[in-house]
Design a protein around this motif. Structure first.
Motif, short mmCIF file in Angstrom:
data_model
loop_
_atom_site.label_atom_id
_atom_site.label_comp_id
_atom_site.label_asym_id
_atom_site.label_seq_id
_atom_site.Cartn_x
_atom_site.Cartn_y
_atom_site.Cartn_z
N GLY A 1 2.10 1.75 -3.63
CA GLY A 1 1.23 2.87 -4.01
C GLY A 1 2.01 4.06 -4.50
O GLY A 1 1.62 4.73 -5.47
N MET B 1 -4.68 -2.27 -5.48
CA MET B 1 -5.03 -1.26 -4.49
C MET B 1 -5.97 -1.82 -3.42
O MET B 1 -6.63 -1.09 -2.71
CB MET B 1 -5.66 -0.03 -5.16
CG MET B 1 -4.67 0.75 -6.03
SD MET B 1 -3.28 1.46 -5.11
CE MET B 1 -1.94 0.36 -5.61
N LEU C 1 1.68 5.77 -7.99
CA LEU C 1 1.19 7.15 -8.05
C LEU C 1 2.20 8.10 -8.68
O LEU C 1 1.80 9.11 -9.28
CB LEU C 1 0.83 7.63 -6.64
CG LEU C 1 -0.44 7.03 -6.03
CD1 LEU C 1 -0.61 7.52 -4.60
CD2 LEU C 1 -1.66 7.39 -6.87
N PHE D 1 0.81 -1.22 0.00
CA PHE D 1 0.00 0.00 0.00
C PHE D 1 0.84 1.27 0.00
O PHE D 1 0.47 2.26 -0.64
CB PHE D 1 -0.92 0.02 1.22
CG PHE D 1 -2.19 -0.77 1.02
CD1 PHE D 1 -3.19 -0.31 0.17
CD2 PHE D 1 -2.38 -1.96 1.68
CE1 PHE D 1 -4.35 -1.04 -0.03
CE2 PHE D 1 -3.54 -2.70 1.49
CZ PHE D 1 -4.53 -2.24 0.64
N THR D 2 1.97 1.26 0.71
CA THR D 2 2.79 2.47 0.83
C THR D 2 3.78 2.58 -0.33
O THR D 2 3.64 3.45 -1.19
CB THR D 2 3.53 2.47 2.18
OG1 THR D 2 4.29 1.26 2.33
CG2 THR D 2 2.54 2.60 3.32
#
Length: 314
Positions: A204, A260, A208, A200-201
């Motif tokens: 991500g 995600m 992103l 997720f971190t």
């Protein structure tokens, strides 16, 4: 339960997409056809760009690199599935699985970074055309690709270093055609909190960063294009971005649909989305860029004509 008393998994079983032999036969034939078209199509793109001096520009350098990555990406997953089907086997060793995950993460992320670099290239070409050659120098193009390679390999290495710390016990059956990181995590009998947190971190952030670059680049492009005095000028400017936007939609949509969410929620729909960006996207890339690009069509025609002339002489 004491880890030392658990039976460690030395291999995983890949059940494929359906788990039924009749359907797997059809899917294997389909995947073989798609893989061959992917290899041939992307190789022709690379060859056409290499042989045509008119295409020795930053945009086509990035496109050739993207085709190389697509060839490698497809080769990470599909051949193992085809070999297993041919041999009547479903197994993949632990080491092979970890290796497949490493290169899968690397090439998947590399696709995203290349798409962001291509978006930046289009931004410079449309918003600063007079300074294009000065900004997009060959050294900068090589540097952008090299930095992308370093970042994606480090990200893949981080995931592998965390994954090899996990313990896999009696459950080694995977309802997939390759070692996808998310469903692999669901098989572990260890605590996967850190792994999911990194997904997720760090994962991500890795997603992103190029997504933000693409979004910002096109925001500037559209704001610039809308100021053009003629409709023809607007169409000409946007035509250079159409292929890239189509590819971005394919790639980002599938990634968002799978990675995600927590690994525990992995479903059949996620498997379909995975197939889209591991098999379908590398397949359609050559068609997207060749059919919508006049220069690529011309280069491919010249390449095919050159081969036709040489074949009778040999």
């Amino acid at each position: 339960m004491d880890r030392d008393n658990q039976t460690r998994v030395t291999e995983f079983l890949l059940l494929g997409l359906s788990g039924q032999s009749e359907q797997e036969e059809v899917l294997s034939g389909l995947f073989l056809w798609m893989y061959l078209v992917t290899i041939i199509g992307n190789f022709l793109i690379i060859l056409a760009i290499t042989c045509d001096s008119h295409l020795h520009t930053p945009m086509y350098f990035f496109l050739a690199t993207l085709s190389c990555v697509d060839i490698c990406s497809s080769s990470v997953t599909i051949p193992k599935m085809l070999v297993n089907h041919r041999l009547g086997s479903r197994s993949i060793s632990y080491v092979e699985c970890m290796t497949q995950i490493y290169f899968f993460i690397t090439f998947t992320n590399m696709d995203g970074f290349l798409l962001s670099v291509m978006a930046y290239d289009r931004y410079v070409a449309i918003c600063s055309p007079l300074h294009y050659t000065m900004i997009m120098r060959p050294k900068l193009c090589v540097l952008l690709v090299a930095v992308s390679w370093v970042i994606t390999n480090l990200h893949a290495l981080l995931h592998i270093l965390l994954m090899v710390q996990l313990t896999f016990c009696s459950n080694n059956t995977l309802h997939h055609f390759f070692c996808d990181p998310s469903p692999i995590l669901t098989l572990s009998c260890s605590d996967t909190f850190i792994n999911n947190l990194v997904v997720f971190t760090v994962g991500g952030l890795i997603f992103l960063t190029p997504f933000t670059c693409i979004t910002v680049s096109y925001a500037y492009i559209f704001s610039k294009v809308l100021k053009f005095p003629s409709i023809q000028g607007i169409r000409k400017a946007l035509s250079t971005c159409g292929s890239h936007l189509t590819e971005v939609s394919f790639f980002c949509g599938a990634i968002l649909g799978v990675y995600m969410y927590p690994s525990s929620s992995y479903s059949v729909q996620d498997t379909v989305a995975t197939v889209i960006f591991t098999v379908v996207t590398p397949l359609v890339n050559p068609f997207i860029y060749s059919l919508r690009n006049r220069d690529m069509r011309r280069a491919l025609r010249k390449l095919i004509l050159r081969f036709r002339i040489r074949i009778p002489q040999s």
